[in-house]
Design a protein around this motif. Structure first.
Motif, PDB file in Angstrom:
ATOM      1  N   VAL A  70       9.940  -6.062   5.566  1.00 54.22           N
ATOM      2  CA  VAL A  70      10.469  -4.681   5.425  1.00 54.22           C
ATOM      3  C   VAL A  70       9.331  -3.892   4.764  1.00 54.22           C
ATOM      4  O   VAL A  70       8.833  -4.413   3.603  1.00 54.22           O
ATOM      5  CB  VAL A  70      11.818  -4.631   4.492  1.00 54.22           C
ATOM      6  N   LEU A  71       9.061  -2.659   4.847  1.00 49.71           N
ATOM      7  CA  LEU A  71       8.084  -1.964   4.182  1.00 49.71           C
ATOM      8  C   LEU A  71       9.040  -0.600   3.753  1.00 49.71           C
ATOM      9  O   LEU A  71       9.532   0.032   4.736  1.00 49.71           O
ATOM     10  CB  LEU A  71       6.988  -1.247   5.373  1.00 49.71           C
ATOM     11  N   TRP A  72       8.858  -0.586   2.369  1.00 47.62           N
ATOM     12  CA  TRP A  72       9.736   0.290   2.050  1.00 47.62           C
ATOM     13  C   TRP A  72       8.736   1.560   1.216  1.00 47.62           C
ATOM     14  O   TRP A  72       8.045   1.126   0.397  1.00 47.62           O
ATOM     15  CB  TRP A  72      10.543  -0.178   0.623  1.00 47.62           C
ATOM     16  N   LEU A  73       9.127   2.761   1.775  1.00 49.41           N
ATOM     17  CA  LEU A  73       8.162   3.917   1.457  1.00 49.41           C
ATOM     18  C   LEU A  73       9.115   4.718   0.395  1.00 49.41           C
ATOM     19  O   LEU A  73      10.283   4.937   0.816  1.00 49.41           O
ATOM     20  CB  LEU A  73       7.781   4.416   2.634  1.00 49.41           C
ATOM     21  N   VAL A  81      13.318  -7.439  -0.816  1.00 48.66           N
ATOM     22  CA  VAL A  81      13.232  -5.984  -1.046  1.00 48.66           C
ATOM     23  C   VAL A  81      14.655  -5.438  -1.160  1.00 48.66           C
ATOM     24  O   VAL A  81      14.922  -4.455  -2.083  1.00 48.66           O
ATOM     25  CB  VAL A  81      12.489  -5.086   0.299  1.00 48.66           C
ATOM     26  N   PHE A  82      15.560  -5.903  -0.616  1.00 47.71           N
ATOM     27  CA  PHE A  82      16.825  -5.279  -0.441  1.00 47.71           C
ATOM     28  C   PHE A  82      17.763  -5.989  -1.671  1.00 47.71           C
ATOM     29  O   PHE A  82      18.805  -5.442  -1.950  1.00 47.71           O
ATOM     30  CB  PHE A  82      17.695  -5.626   0.685  1.00 47.71           C
ATOM     31  N   SER A  83      17.213  -6.735  -2.389  1.00 45.35           N
ATOM     32  CA  SER A  83      17.868  -7.513  -3.629  1.00 45.35           C
ATOM     33  C   SER A  83      17.196  -6.706  -5.022  1.00 45.35           C
ATOM     34  O   SER A  83      17.784  -6.805  -5.973  1.00 45.35           O
ATOM     35  CB  SER A  83      17.396  -8.960  -3.918  1.00 45.35           C
ATOM     36  N   ARG A  84      16.303  -5.808  -4.755  1.00 43.53           N
ATOM     37  CA  ARG A  84      15.899  -4.954  -6.024  1.00 43.53           C
ATOM     38  C   ARG A  84      16.979  -4.138  -6.637  1.00 43.53           C
ATOM     39  O   ARG A  84      17.857  -3.583  -5.778  1.00 43.53           O
ATOM     40  CB  ARG A  84      14.694  -4.180  -5.512  1.00 43.53           C
ATOM     41  N   ASP A  85      16.857  -3.863  -7.721  1.00 41.84           N
ATOM     42  CA  ASP A  85      17.801  -3.164  -8.680  1.00 41.84           C
ATOM     43  C   ASP A  85      17.442  -1.655  -8.436  1.00 41.84           C
ATOM     44  O   ASP A  85      18.366  -0.893  -8.740  1.00 41.84           O
ATOM     45  CB  ASP A  85      17.760  -3.515 -10.074  1.00 41.84           C
ATOM     46  N   ASP A  86      16.139  -1.182  -8.213  1.00 44.21           N
ATOM     47  CA  ASP A  86      15.960   0.323  -8.112  1.00 44.21           C
ATOM     48  C   ASP A  86      16.066   0.942  -6.762  1.00 44.21           C
ATOM     49  O   ASP A  86      15.646   1.989  -6.650  1.00 44.21           O
ATOM     50  CB  ASP A  86      14.445   0.371  -8.599  1.00 44.21           C
TER      51      ASP A  86
END
Lengths: 280, 255
Positions: free
Chosen positions: A215-218, A232-237
């Motif tokens: 996953v590339l999150w922009l 990526v999807f486990s991040r808290d922000d």
């Protein structure tokens, strides 16, 4: 082999002050399926159009850095040249119909005619693309008579028939009903299994978690993360930047149930099921 | 799918004639009666055109066009018969009104020519698929961009019309009056046409992007999906039409 290399890409649309893309760097290996996520106006579509050369060749504007697709540098090539390497499918299936062709078959041929593909090869490619997308039975229909999902699959077939190395899908299902969405996703999965490198811009994160290798999150034109979906999807922000994690992740997070690796939360239905079963 | 194309699908030899040859025919059918300014020639060419249209099995579909043309021509006939400047020989007298021979024949020549021009265009329009016409022209060297514009008009205009219908319904469902007196209709015009124009403009940008990534501007030779159609003796037809035009020109010069 690296199919797409983006190095320190910066871009500003003409007549604007803000950078649409700000120092974006990442690499995509052959055969990977990359999900590109981020809230509205985070630069996802601009990035997609930078890979096929519409940025900067169609829009102009200020450009810095490098985009290399299958060995050719986008800045020094024309959009037509890049179209042999990378194809893009847009959101709206209706505006992707050329309008100059009377059947689905001829519509798919449009790009091939422009590139000067010989006739016999053209037919072989069209048959293959239509079969792969499951619309071979509609080949004699008028493009405007298709349903949204069929039309979008026709748009994908039109690009696939050009045999690009990389295909970019810019929210291909945002205007489709659930059935159309499912049809398109199955087609994308089939392409990916055939070894095509796929970049998929998508708001439905459950779908991204299920299909994407990475996953590339922009956000605001910058890369926030480029990693596996679970990381990526486990991040808290996520929420802070306008993204809602997949529903499975949210549930497991609330229950404080991590995946067996002990670091991330499950992002798919199957992952959540496994964890919940053990918890029981 | 609505279409603004007038093409009628029939099995006839006209349908198998090359679109370019039909364009040659239009040129010949217009030029020859002008070069031979006689009633007989105008009549003969008109009859040939009508016979061709009949052989194309589309004459019934063209009747509405002729209905309109006749309406115009009848007024021409009346006015010229009464007021043609060269009128000398009275033929018939109804009270104060005098019908003249010269004016009558002059009007007849005009009518024959008009019917002739209309018919030769109808032959092209009713027996040729627009896509075939464009493809033949592009093969002959017409710019593919221009060809695209012509071909897409046939599909995109009906699309715009159905968008117009959708917008009308949407505005009406919000209580806008769109029917009734002229003033009401005029007031409704802007709120209807605005969204149509704006959405069309947006679509144009998106369509331009989509065409661009499909190699619309690619350099090098284009190929065609469809084989060049096996039309009925295109060279023979075209050369004989050219010959007819040439003979008419030569005759005119030595005359």
């Amino acid at each position: 082999m690296k199919k797409v290399m983006v190095e320190h890409l910066k871009y500003r649309y003409p007549g604007t002050e803000k950078l649409a893309l700000d120092d974006v760097s990442f690499e995509v290996e052959e055969g990977e399926l990359i999900g590109i996520v981020g809230r509205n106006l985070s630069g996802k579509s601009t990035l997609a159009q930078a890979i096929v050369g519409l940025v900067p060749h169609f829009y102009r504007g200020a450009y810095g850095g490098k985009v290399i697709v299958d060995g050719i540098e986008v800045l020094h090539s024309t959009v037509s040249d890049i179209s042999r390497k990378a194809g893009i499918v847009f959101q709206n299936p209706f505006t992707q119909v050329t309008g100059s062709k009377l059947t689905v078959y001829e519509e798919v041929a449009f790009g091939l005619e422009n590139l000067g593909v010989p006739r016999s090869e053209m037919m072989e490619r069209i048959d293959e693309a239509l079969t792969l997308l499951g619309i071979y039975d509609f080949r004699h229909a008028n493009p405007f008579d298709l349903s949204g999902g069929q039309m979008q699959r026709m748009a994908i077939a039109s690009i696939i028939a050009m045999r690009p190395e990389v295909i970019i899908l810019d929210e291909p299902t945002s205007q489709l009903d659930p059935q159309g969405t499912e049809e398109v996703f199955l087609a994308v999965q089939r392409l990916s299994r055939e070894g095509m490198t796929v970049l998929l811009i998508e708001h439905k994160l459950e779908k991204v978690a299920r299909y994407a290798d990475k996953v590339l999150w922009l956000d605001e034109g910058k890369v926030m993360a480029y990693d596996s979906p679970s990381k990526v999807f486990s991040r808290d922000d996520l929420e802070e930047h306008g993204l809602a994690a997949p529903i499975y992740t949210q549930i497991c997070k609330a229950l404080k149930l991590k995946s067996p690796d002990g670091e991330t939360y499950p992002v798919t239905l199957e992952g959540a099921y496994e964890v919940l079963k053990r918890w029981n | 799918m609505k279409s603004i194309s007038l093409y009628v699908d029939r099995q006839s030899f006209l349908h198998r004639i090359d679109p370019i040859s039909k364009i040659y025919y239009i040129v010949a059918a217009i030029l020859v009666p002008i070069l031979y300014p006689s009633l007989t020639v105008a009549f003969a060419v008109m009859v040939i055109s009508l016979i061709l249209l009949f052989l194309g099995k589309v004459i019934r579909q063209t009747l509405s066009v002729y209905g309109f043309v006749f309406l115009v021509l009848i007024t021409v006939l009346i006015i010229q018969t009464l007021f043609y400047p060269g009128n000398e020989t009275p033929v018939y007298r109804i009270g104060q009104v005098v019908l003249y021979r010269e004016g009558f024949f002059y009007a007849l020549t005009i009518s024959f020519r008009v019917i002739n021009i209309v018919t030769s265009f109808l032959i092209l329009v009713f027996t040729t698929r627009s896509a075939d016409l464009v493809e033949s022209l592009v093969r002959k060297g017409l710019s593919p961009r221009f060809g695209y514009v012509i071909a897409s008009v046939f599909q995109i205009v009906p699309e715009m019309m159905s968008a117009m219908g959708r917008i009308t319904d949407a505005q009406r469902s919000r209580g806008m009056e769109t029917e009734g007196k002229l003033s009401v209709r005029m007031k409704a015009f802007l709120p209807l046409i605005g969204p149509v124009v704006l959405s069309s403009l947006l679509n144009v940008k998106e369509r331009a992007l989509a065409l661009e990534v499909r190699g619309f501007n690619a350099k090098g030779k284009k190929t065609f999906l469809n084989e060049e159609k096996n039309f009925l003796a295109p060279t023979a037809v075209q050369w004989s039409l050219l010959a007819v035009i040439l003979i008419a020109i030569i005759w005119r010069i030595i005359q």
